[in-house]
Design a protein around this motif. Structure first.
Motif, mmCIF file in Angstrom:
data_model
loop_
_atom_site.group_PDB
_atom_site.id
_atom_site.type_symbol
_atom_site.label_atom_id
_atom_site.label_comp_id
_atom_site.label_asym_id
_atom_site.label_seq_id
_atom_site.Cartn_x
_atom_site.Cartn_y
_atom_site.Cartn_z
ATOM 1 N N PHE A 1 0.811 -1.200 0.000
ATOM 2 C CA PHE A 1 0.000 0.000 0.000
ATOM 3 C C PHE A 1 0.853 1.262 0.000
ATOM 4 C CE2 PHE A 1 -3.194 -2.977 1.720
ATOM 5 C CZ PHE A 1 -4.200 -2.744 0.790
ATOM 6 N N LEU A 2 1.908 1.278 0.804
ATOM 7 C CA LEU A 2 2.784 2.447 0.845
ATOM 8 C C LEU A 2 3.488 2.624 -0.493
ATOM 9 C CD1 LEU A 2 3.955 4.764 2.429
ATOM 10 C CD2 LEU A 2 5.693 3.224 3.361
ATOM 11 N N ALA A 3 3.960 1.530 -1.072
ATOM 12 C CA ALA A 3 4.626 1.605 -2.377
ATOM 13 C C ALA A 3 3.661 2.111 -3.446
ATOM 14 C CB ALA A 3 5.168 0.230 -2.767
ATOM 15 N N THR A 4 2.424 1.612 -3.428
ATOM 16 C CA THR A 4 1.434 2.045 -4.405
ATOM 17 C C THR A 4 1.063 3.504 -4.201
ATOM 18 O OG1 THR A 4 0.535 -0.206 -4.451
ATOM 19 C CG2 THR A 4 -0.829 1.532 -5.393
ATOM 20 N N GLY A 5 0.972 3.936 -2.944
ATOM 21 C CA GLY A 5 0.655 5.330 -2.663
ATOM 22 C C GLY A 5 1.726 6.278 -3.166
ATOM 23 N N ILE A 6 2.992 5.943 -2.920
ATOM 24 C CA ILE A 6 4.100 6.782 -3.394
ATOM 25 C C ILE A 6 4.147 6.794 -4.918
ATOM 26 C CG2 ILE A 6 6.614 7.005 -3.469
ATOM 27 C CD1 ILE A 6 6.678 5.960 -0.608
ATOM 28 N N ALA A 7 3.950 5.614 -5.516
ATOM 29 C CA ALA A 7 3.937 5.535 -6.989
ATOM 30 C C ALA A 7 2.808 6.388 -7.553
ATOM 31 C CB ALA A 7 3.784 4.082 -7.433
ATOM 32 N N GLY A 8 1.653 6.352 -6.898
ATOM 33 C CA GLY A 8 0.524 7.156 -7.353
ATOM 34 C C GLY A 8 0.793 8.645 -7.229
ATOM 35 N N LEU A 9 1.511 9.043 -6.164
ATOM 36 C CA LEU A 9 1.810 10.458 -5.953
ATOM 37 C C LEU A 9 2.735 10.996 -7.033
ATOM 38 C CD1 LEU A 9 1.380 12.864 -4.073
ATOM 39 C CD2 LEU A 9 3.377 12.106 -2.755
ATOM 40 N N ILE A 10 3.830 10.271 -7.310
ATOM 41 C CA ILE A 10 4.746 10.735 -8.364
ATOM 42 C C ILE A 10 4.061 10.666 -9.723
ATOM 43 C CG2 ILE A 10 5.797 8.466 -8.748
ATOM 44 C CD1 ILE A 10 7.532 11.905 -8.939
ATOM 45 N N GLY A 11 3.170 9.661 -9.891
ATOM 46 C CA GLY A 11 2.418 9.551 -11.137
ATOM 47 C C GLY A 11 1.491 10.743 -11.335
ATOM 48 N N LEU A 12 0.928 11.252 -10.240
ATOM 49 C CA LEU A 12 0.054 12.423 -10.316
ATOM 50 C C LEU A 12 0.817 13.626 -10.852
ATOM 51 C CD1 LEU A 12 -2.550 13.995 -9.725
ATOM 52 C CD2 LEU A 12 -1.743 14.257 -7.357
ATOM 53 N N PHE A 13 2.003 13.871 -10.306
ATOM 54 C CA PHE A 13 2.811 15.004 -10.766
ATOM 55 C C PHE A 13 3.200 14.850 -12.239
ATOM 56 C CE2 PHE A 13 3.814 15.337 -6.130
ATOM 57 C CZ PHE A 13 3.239 16.590 -5.940
ATOM 58 N N LEU A 14 3.528 13.604 -12.633
ATOM 59 C CA LEU A 14 3.910 13.366 -14.026
ATOM 60 C C LEU A 14 2.733 13.601 -14.963
ATOM 61 C CD1 LEU A 14 6.134 12.439 -15.957
ATOM 62 C CD2 LEU A 14 5.370 10.091 -15.613
ATOM 63 N N LEU A 15 1.549 13.129 -14.560
ATOM 64 C CA LEU A 15 0.360 13.306 -15.397
ATOM 65 C C LEU A 15 -0.007 14.779 -15.518
ATOM 66 C CD1 LEU A 15 -1.770 10.309 -14.111
ATOM 67 C CD2 LEU A 15 -0.830 10.575 -16.415
ATOM 68 N N ILE A 16 0.169 15.532 -14.428
ATOM 69 C CA ILE A 16 -0.065 16.974 -14.512
ATOM 70 C C ILE A 16 0.893 17.595 -15.527
ATOM 71 C CG2 ILE A 16 0.106 19.154 -13.241
ATOM 72 C CD1 ILE A 16 -0.902 17.678 -10.766
ATOM 73 N N GLY A 17 2.135 17.118 -15.534
ATOM 74 C CA GLY A 17 3.091 17.597 -16.532
ATOM 75 C C GLY A 17 2.666 17.236 -17.941
#
Length: 304
Positions: A31-47
């Motif tokens: 869950f922690l790994a997925t949460g961190i991956a989702g967070l960095i993915g959010l910033f990338l998708l915004i880019g």
């Protein structure tokens, strides 16, 4: 042709992200790994929104949020199914259903149609999904009913995730995935926070030994965590996962849902290839046959 390129490349990127996500989960919990991956993915998708044109609309927001809910619950049930095992049966079962469900929706509800060899390609693709994901285990046990139910529901929800994304406006660009990530990371970090509270309560003696949950299965064993490498792997996973999602959405926007759902379900190929190159894991003959069939199906779909 463009849809097939998006589908195959997205599947390979997805599978590569799963490989890094699996390594990260072993070091810091799923869950922690997925949460961190989702967070960095959010910033990338915004880019990505600055590169790929799109408009924010009610449809982009609503369908994006719903896809995030479907995806998050699907991941939780998939982890639960694989934990019950055997993976060699439940993994291909979930992948196959994740392809069949949106294909049936596209053909029966959306009214999509293909030339005759396009339907043959869908069948070949379904066989390829099973062969690629199938990894025979020594002394494999018969799957329990609970594991089968979790795998089936997870597959349906992954298929529903594709269907929901298909409902987003075609001019939305990447924005549905941005809202998808908001839901995903909210759920994952909420679970991590809740389990952290349970661990704290356990240390304080509020739970007895028999009643304490196995928090280590999802957050990581306190004596075996490796947060430094886990975070780096999770960041890589987030980048690949976001990129794979972007390719998937672009494929859906430019082509048929039935085609994209079969191509996307071939994601285990990326995981297997990386495992062979990095971990020196052996690729079985069945998996090689599955990869050849996958390429054959992709070629036929491109021509259809």
């Amino acid at each position: 042709m463009l849809t097939v390129i998006f589908g195959l490349s997205g599947a390979l990127v997805f599978g590569s992200g799963d490989f890094l996500g699996g390594l990260a989960s072993k070091r810091m919990g799923a869950f922690l790994a997925t949460g961190i991956a989702g967070l960095i993915g959010l910033f990338l998708l915004i880019g990505f929104t600055f590169i790929i044109p799109g408009e924010i609309s009610d449809g982009a927001i609503v369908w994006g949020l719903l896809s995030g809910l479907c995806g998050a619950v699907a991941i939780l049930l998939l982890y639960a199914a694989l934990a019950i095992g055997p993976m060699s049966i439940l993994s291909p079962l979930g992948a196959l259903i994740s392809a069949i469900f949106p294909v049936m929706w596209a053909l029966l509800i959306n009214g999509e149609s293909l030339v005759w060899f396009g339907y043959v390609a869908l069948v070949i693709g379904a066989i390829a999904i099973v062969l690629v994901a199938f990894t025979p285990e020594k002394e494999a046990v018969k799957p329990k009913a609970r594991g089968i139910i979790f795998a089936v529901i997870s597959g349906i929800l992954i298929g529903l995730f594709l269907i929901v994304l298909d409902q987003a406006p075609s001019d939305a660009g990447i924005y549905p995935l941005v809202f998808n990530r908001f839901v995903n990371i909210t759920i994952m970090f909420s679970v991590v926070f809740g389990i952290a509270l349970i661990r704290w309560a356990h240390r304080k003696g509020y739970f007895g030994k028999d009643g304490s949950p196995r928090a280590d299965l999802v957050v990581g064993d306190a004596g075996a965590t490796d947060y430094r490498n886990g975070i780096l792997l999770a960041l890589g996973c987030g980048i690949l996962d976001a990129t794979g999602n972007a390719l998937l959405l672009l494929g859906i926007q430019t082509g048929n849902l039935s085609v994209m759902s079969v191509l996307t379900a071939m994601y285990p190929a990326g995981t297997i290839i990386l495992a062979a190159l990095v971990l020196r894991e052996k690729i079985t003959k069945l998996q090689l046959v599955g990869m050849v069939l996958a390429l054959t199906a992709a070629a036929l779909l491109a021509l259809s």
